[in-house]
Structure formats: C-alpha cells, structure tokens
Design a protein around this motif. Sequence first.
Motif, PDB file in Angstrom:
ATOM      1  N   ASN A 162       2.874  12.279  -2.017  1.00 11.04           N
ATOM      2  CA  ASN A 162       3.808  12.520  -0.936  1.00 11.04           C
ATOM      3  C   ASN A 162       4.509  13.861  -1.147  1.00 11.04           C
ATOM      4  O   ASN A 162       4.423  14.459  -2.215  1.00 11.04           O
ATOM      5  N   GLU A 180       5.391  10.786   3.856  1.00  8.88           N
ATOM      6  CA  GLU A 180       4.447   9.943   3.135  1.00  8.88           C
ATOM      7  C   GLU A 180       3.035  10.130   3.657  1.00  8.88           C
ATOM      8  O   GLU A 180       2.799  10.093   4.869  1.00  8.88           O
ATOM      9  N   SER A 217       8.382   5.267  -3.391  1.00  7.00           N
ATOM     10  CA  SER A 217       7.978   6.522  -4.020  1.00  7.00           C
ATOM     11  C   SER A 217       9.153   7.131  -4.775  1.00  7.00           C
ATOM     12  O   SER A 217      10.303   6.954  -4.396  1.00  7.00           O
TER      13      SER A 217
END
Length: 289
Positions: A162, A180, A217
């Motif tokens: 990402n 993303e 993330s």
Amino acid sequence: SNLINANNLTFMENFYLESYSEVGKKVKLSIVSEGGDKEEIWCDRLYLGAGAVNTTRIFLKSNFLFKKKIKLLSTENFFIPGISFFRSKYENLVSQPGIFLSFLNKSISKKYIHCQVSSPNQILYKKAGMFVYKSWIVNKFISFLSSFIYIFQFNLHSDDSNFYYMSIDEEGILTTSFNERSDIKLNRSSAAKRIFQIMKKFNVWLILPFLMLGKESKSYYVGGTIPMKKEPSRLLECDIYGKPFNHKNTFILDSANFPDIPATTFAFTIMANSSRIVEMSFLDNNDHL
C-alpha cells in the motif's frame, strides 16, 4: 561534541525549517523558533535529512508545490503468530528478533520479502496493546505458554505494498491519505503461506487464520517522494548525488530520495547513502563515477 568544541559545528535547537530558497551560490533558510519568531539564515549548502515526510513537506513549500498530490511509498507490515511443541526461552526485556529471513515469492513479484521471527515478551505485548498482568502467577503462566509461541513480522517491498498520497496547502498544512492496493490481501496471504511451508520443516506452524486479525495495514518505512534518477527531468526528482532537479546547493539525504523502499530494514542504507552524498557534494566534478 568534539566538532562543537572545535567551533566546526554550530548546533541550534528549538526551531524548525519552514522553507528554503537558492539565491545565487547561497541558500537562504526560513526558520521558525519555538516561540513562533521567524528568522533567516544563510548557508553554502543545504542537506535535507528531516525524515521522508518532513523533507518532502519542506521541499514542497519551498518550491510552491501547493495542493499537489505526491505519492509516498511504504512497505506493507503485518504480524502472524506461530506455534511449536519445542519451547523457546521467554525473555521479559528482550524484544529484538532472533531470526531474519529474506525470500522470494514470484507469485507476488521479483522483489524480496523480509520476515523477522521473535519470541514473545512483555515489551512485545505492550507494543501490541495487550494488558500485562501484575500477578506473578498469571505472568508465570503466560510466560510458559509464550515459550511455545513465535511472532512472525512480515515486510513487503514498496512495489507490492500500500502507499500514501501527501500534499500541503499555502499555509504549510500537511494532508495525507491512505491508498490500499486491490491485491494487497492476496500478497499478504501468499507471503504467509510461503513461510508456512518453510517453517513447518522446523516444526513451527504459522496460525494463518490470525492473518485476518489486527490492523489492516501498518508501515514503519516510507519514502520515495523525490526519487533519484540517472537523468532527472522534473522538479520532484533528484540526481544520483541527491541534488533535486534545477537545484545547485541543496541535497536530499534521507529515504525521500529512494527510487523504491526495500522490504528489509534500511537505516544503515540511509546512513551510507547520505554519507556518500555529502562526500560527493564537495567534489568539483563528476569524474568519481
């Protein structure tokens, strides 16, 4: 301290660099003190090493690149626990990884994937936001269970991760947005399965369903906003000496000048590259290549 004592270095604190401008052979720095007072300082060369985000912020404001979306590269970082029937030593005050692995998984890309393997400890639990019990009996039981557990931390190359967009307005206010990739979950799963196949040979079993838990993330490494190019052709590029396009005496030292971000830890790479750039900046020509 030796440089300061020898009057070879002036150390200034409690201020930040707002912007810079090149005027002839000099560089003018616009700084703001802790109390909000503004001041100008002149120097022969400017070496920007404020961290990828702050270096980019200073660069954008200095070159009047307002409300321009800049891609900030990052490395995908995620954790998976593993279990073994062979006990490891549980250390309360040790948080450093015991094993470093770099491997290829061509189903993702040709870039190396980095994996760090650690045994659990109270420092790791605290960083993960897990409550550490004060009862020594409970902690004794937790330490016993933990001795059969390993924590696998994965990092993917920036090409497979990402990323963020960042920009500033005329007031210097920084804005970031997270982006993303559509294939990121597949990349994470594929990397985890590859390590699962490797580690099971050593009787360590990754608990793959835990891949779905935790934050989507997180990245500890970013950069690549003003990448090095052999022949830079636009303002948001620099040459292999860290000098931005159309600049004479300004140099980028940190990971903002990286063309991409490796999956491995890269603190020493930044240090080596910055040392090279500073050394090369004092040479009169490019014959050293």
